[in-house]
Design a protein around this motif. Structure first.
Motif, PDB file in Angstrom:
ATOM      1  N   LEU A  18       0.837  -1.203   0.000  1.00  0.00           N
ATOM      2  CA  LEU A  18       0.000   0.000   0.000  1.00  0.00           C
ATOM      3  C   LEU A  18       0.870   1.250   0.000  1.00  0.00           C
ATOM      4  CD1 LEU A  18      -2.682   1.479   0.138  1.00  0.00           C
ATOM      5  CD2 LEU A  18      -2.717   1.049   2.608  1.00  0.00           C
ATOM      6  N   ASP A  19       1.883   1.274   0.846  1.00  0.00           N
ATOM      7  CA  ASP A  19       2.799   2.418   0.890  1.00  0.00           C
ATOM      8  C   ASP A  19       3.454   2.650  -0.468  1.00  0.00           C
ATOM      9  OD1 ASP A  19       2.274   2.777   3.589  1.00  0.00           O
ATOM     10  OD2 ASP A  19       4.111   1.779   4.259  1.00  0.00           O
ATOM     11  N   LYS A  20       3.872   1.575  -1.110  1.00  0.00           N
ATOM     12  CA  LYS A  20       4.537   1.678  -2.412  1.00  0.00           C
ATOM     13  C   LYS A  20       3.583   2.244  -3.464  1.00  0.00           C
ATOM     14  CE  LYS A  20       7.903   1.046  -5.323  1.00  0.00           C
ATOM     15  NZ  LYS A  20       8.973   2.025  -5.352  1.00  0.00           N
ATOM     16  N   LEU A  21       2.344   1.785  -3.459  1.00  0.00           N
ATOM     17  CA  LEU A  21       1.365   2.299  -4.427  1.00  0.00           C
ATOM     18  C   LEU A  21       1.091   3.782  -4.199  1.00  0.00           C
ATOM     19  CD1 LEU A  21      -1.188  -0.661  -4.550  1.00  0.00           C
ATOM     20  CD2 LEU A  21       0.574  -0.087  -6.230  1.00  0.00           C
ATOM     21  N   VAL A  22       0.997   4.186  -2.929  1.00  0.00           N
ATOM     22  CA  VAL A  22       0.786   5.602  -2.608  1.00  0.00           C
ATOM     23  C   VAL A  22       1.983   6.415  -3.103  1.00  0.00           C
ATOM     24  CG1 VAL A  22       0.532   7.277  -0.735  1.00  0.00           C
ATOM     25  CG2 VAL A  22      -0.772   5.141  -0.684  1.00  0.00           C
ATOM     26  N   ASP A  23       3.194   5.913  -2.876  1.00  0.00           N
ATOM     27  CA  ASP A  23       4.399   6.597  -3.359  1.00  0.00           C
ATOM     28  C   ASP A  23       4.380   6.756  -4.871  1.00  0.00           C
ATOM     29  OD1 ASP A  23       5.412   6.792  -0.795  1.00  0.00           O
ATOM     30  OD2 ASP A  23       6.946   5.237  -1.057  1.00  0.00           O
ATOM     31  N   GLU A  24       4.040   5.681  -5.570  1.00  0.00           N
ATOM     32  CA  GLU A  24       4.010   5.737  -7.039  1.00  0.00           C
ATOM     33  C   GLU A  24       2.966   6.736  -7.531  1.00  0.00           C
ATOM     34  OE1 GLU A  24       3.452   1.748  -8.436  1.00  0.00           O
ATOM     35  OE2 GLU A  24       5.483   1.152  -7.912  1.00  0.00           O
TER      36      GLU A  24
END
Length: 113
Positions: free
Chosen positions: A94-100
């Motif tokens: 989830l964190d990675k998707l938000v970052d992207e």
């Protein structure tokens, strides 16, 4: 057990919104990304936020997208694909998707189409 497991998604959600909006993305796009990952619809997401669901219970209720395993890269200095704890890995997905999303990637790429 990590403290994030017992933290409510609703307490972190405003930080996600701020992060993506600061970069010109919308809350609707954020919600779409969260729903893509978790399998929740908008109403289910809103219910979890309103009820203060913990990350542990949030992901226990989720049906992770079959393409979630294609989420790779580094979050907080750790490669998400190498995280051994299943719950922590889902949180980092989830964190990675938000970052992207915040970095301006197209929704098509963020959603692994």
């Amino acid at each position: 057990m990590s403290r994030i497991f017992t933290t409510s998604v609703a307490s972190v959600y405003p930080h996600y919104v701020t992060k993506v909006e600061r970069k010109g993305r919308s809350q609707a796009e954020l919600d779409e990304v969260i729903c893509w990952l978790t399998g929740f619809d908008e109403n289910e997401l809103e219910t979890h936020l309103a009820e203060g669901t913990t990350f542990e219970d949030f992901f226990a209720a989720a049906t992770l997208n079959p393409n979630a395993s294609s989420i790779t890269g580094v979050v907080c200095g750790i490669r998400v694909e190498n995280i051994e704890d299943p719950l922590m890995q889902k949180i980092r997905y989830l964190d990675k998707l938000v970052d992207e999303l915040a970095k301006g990637k197209s929704m098509e790429k963020v959603l692994r189409h």
